[in-house]
Design a protein around this motif. Structure first.
Motif, PDB file in Angstrom:
ATOM      1  N   ILE A  13      51.545  40.379  38.279  1.00  0.00           N
ATOM      2  CA  ILE A  13      50.175  40.265  37.785  1.00  0.00           C
ATOM      3  C   ILE A  13      49.372  39.347  38.699  1.00  0.00           C
ATOM      4  O   ILE A  13      48.207  39.623  39.015  1.00  0.00           O
ATOM      5  CB  ILE A  13      50.170  39.766  36.327  1.00  0.00           C
ATOM      6  N   GLU A  14      49.990  38.270  39.166  1.00  0.00           N
ATOM      7  CA  GLU A  14      49.311  37.348  40.082  1.00  0.00           C
ATOM      8  C   GLU A  14      48.939  38.069  41.385  1.00  0.00           C
ATOM      9  O   GLU A  14      47.815  37.936  41.872  1.00  0.00           O
ATOM     10  CB  GLU A  14      50.201  36.148  40.380  1.00  0.00           C
ATOM     11  N   TRP A  15      49.872  38.821  41.951  1.00  0.00           N
ATOM     12  CA  TRP A  15      49.626  39.557  43.197  1.00  0.00           C
ATOM     13  C   TRP A  15      48.509  40.581  42.999  1.00  0.00           C
ATOM     14  O   TRP A  15      47.604  40.706  43.835  1.00  0.00           O
ATOM     15  CB  TRP A  15      50.906  40.252  43.646  1.00  0.00           C
ATOM     16  N   LEU A  16      48.556  41.301  41.897  1.00  0.00           N
ATOM     17  CA  LEU A  16      47.553  42.329  41.616  1.00  0.00           C
ATOM     18  C   LEU A  16      46.174  41.709  41.444  1.00  0.00           C
ATOM     19  O   LEU A  16      45.179  42.217  41.972  1.00  0.00           O
ATOM     20  CB  LEU A  16      47.942  43.099  40.351  1.00  0.00           C
ATOM     21  N   THR A  17      46.105  40.599  40.715  1.00  0.00           N
ATOM     22  CA  THR A  17      44.819  39.928  40.496  1.00  0.00           C
ATOM     23  C   THR A  17      44.218  39.460  41.810  1.00  0.00           C
ATOM     24  O   THR A  17      43.003  39.569  42.037  1.00  0.00           O
ATOM     25  CB  THR A  17      44.996  38.739  39.538  1.00  0.00           C
ATOM     26  N   GLU A  18      45.051  38.944  42.697  1.00  0.00           N
ATOM     27  CA  GLU A  18      44.568  38.511  44.006  1.00  0.00           C
ATOM     28  C   GLU A  18      43.991  39.678  44.793  1.00  0.00           C
ATOM     29  O   GLU A  18      42.971  39.536  45.485  1.00  0.00           O
ATOM     30  CB  GLU A  18      45.707  37.863  44.792  1.00  0.00           C
ATOM     31  N   ARG A  19      44.618  40.854  44.702  1.00  0.00           N
ATOM     32  CA  ARG A  19      44.126  42.021  45.450  1.00  0.00           C
ATOM     33  C   ARG A  19      42.806  42.538  44.881  1.00  0.00           C
ATOM     34  O   ARG A  19      41.941  42.983  45.629  1.00  0.00           O
ATOM     35  CB  ARG A  19      45.173  43.145  45.441  1.00  0.00           C
ATOM     36  N   PHE A  20      42.651  42.480  43.570  1.00  0.00           N
ATOM     37  CA  PHE A  20      41.384  42.912  42.975  1.00  0.00           C
ATOM     38  C   PHE A  20      40.277  41.885  43.210  1.00  0.00           C
ATOM     39  O   PHE A  20      39.098  42.227  43.182  1.00  0.00           O
ATOM     40  CB  PHE A  20      41.551  43.157  41.475  1.00  0.00           C
ATOM     41  N   ALA A  21      40.664  40.637  43.429  1.00  0.00           N
ATOM     42  CA  ALA A  21      39.727  39.552  43.742  1.00  0.00           C
ATOM     43  C   ALA A  21      38.664  39.357  42.652  1.00  0.00           C
ATOM     44  O   ALA A  21      37.517  38.997  42.953  1.00  0.00           O
ATOM     45  CB  ALA A  21      39.065  39.790  45.104  1.00  0.00           C
TER      46      ALA A  21
END
Length: 264
Positions: A100-108
């Motif tokens: 979830i952390e990685w995904l949130t970073e990609r969506f910015a």
């Protein structure tokens, strides 16, 4: 509520098929995209859902968006669609290793993310899906996604740290079971049984054994002992399986699966 799939491969097909078969959503409320037109044509013909080559069109028109591409394409797809993703939208992912952390970073930006790990028996309504949600997802939203996924079989909410374990024990597990059934059938064929009949006997034995665990609540070891008569055929077969390292092979395979998933 519109359900969108970016990626229409085997897993997406299993999910779509299960949802339709169990009447969770009608085909007209689903849309899917894929990079290959041949895959889209097959999906449209088999399931009757709307299809497009445009990932952004799916992202923009869906209330719940399932990212069902291979893990290595997640960053590229998110970069393509992130401007089309809305704050009220639910993003469902099925990729191992993409936290979830990685995904949130990609969506910015703040995004409602639900990670899940289904398996291909979803296609026949006998899948099991592990589910975990980000902090922005309400209990009602999580319950609704679980309801949709229930069209594919059972759902279990787990902590995110266990999702990679779900990959090994259910997401990838059908492959192990198919290999076991094939090996059992090969053994029966070696002793004279026609192959088609051997597959039926082996598959039904696995299906029935699984149902005994789920419906009786008995420990697998207890059920195994019930089959093993003193000095009988079954305990002899079990002795050989232990001698050949069946348990260790399965455990080591699952540990390798978890490790691979965490590093994808």
């Amino acid at each position: 509520m519109k359900l969108g799939f970016i990626g229409c491969g085997n897993m997406a097909g299993a999910m779509i098929g299960g949802i339709l078969k169990n009447g969770i959503l009608p085909a007209e409320e689903m849309i899917g995209s894929n990079s290959k037109e041949s895959s889209l044509k097959r999906t449209a013909q088999e399931y009757g859902i709307q299809t497009t080559l445009d990932n952004r069109a799916v992202a923009g028109s869906s209330d719940i968006l399932v990212l069902s591409v291979k893990p290595q394409y997640y960053a590229e797809v998110i970069e393509e669609i992130r401007q089309d993703v809305r704050e009220d939208q639910l993003i469902v992912t099925i990729a191992p290793g993409k936290t979830i952390e990685w995904l949130t970073e990609r969506f910015a930006k703040p995004v409602k993310i639900i990670r899940c790990m289904p398996n291909t028996p979803a296609l026949v309504g006998e899948g099991i899906t592990g589910v975990c949600a980000g902090s922005l997802v309400s209990r009602e939203e999580l319950d609704y996604v679980c309801h949709i996924l229930s069209g594919c079989g059972r759902t279990e909410v787990v902590s995110e740290k266990l999702l990679d374990v779900v990959v090994s024990v259910s997401g990838s597990a059908p492959a192990y079971v198919f290999m076991f059934i094939e090996a059992m059938a090969d053994g029966a064929v070696a002793d004279g049984m026609p192959r088609a009949q051997a597959y039926k006997f082996a598959a039904q034995a696995v299906l029935g054994s699984a149902k005994m665990i789920l419906e009786t609540g008995k420990h697998p070891g207890e059920l195994k002992d019930m089959v093993c008569s003193p000095g009988g055929t079954t305990i002899e077969a079990v002795r050989v399986l232990e001698e050949k390292g069946l348990r260790s092979a399965v455990i080591e395979a699952m540990k390798a699966c978890v490790e691979k998933g965490r590093n994808m």
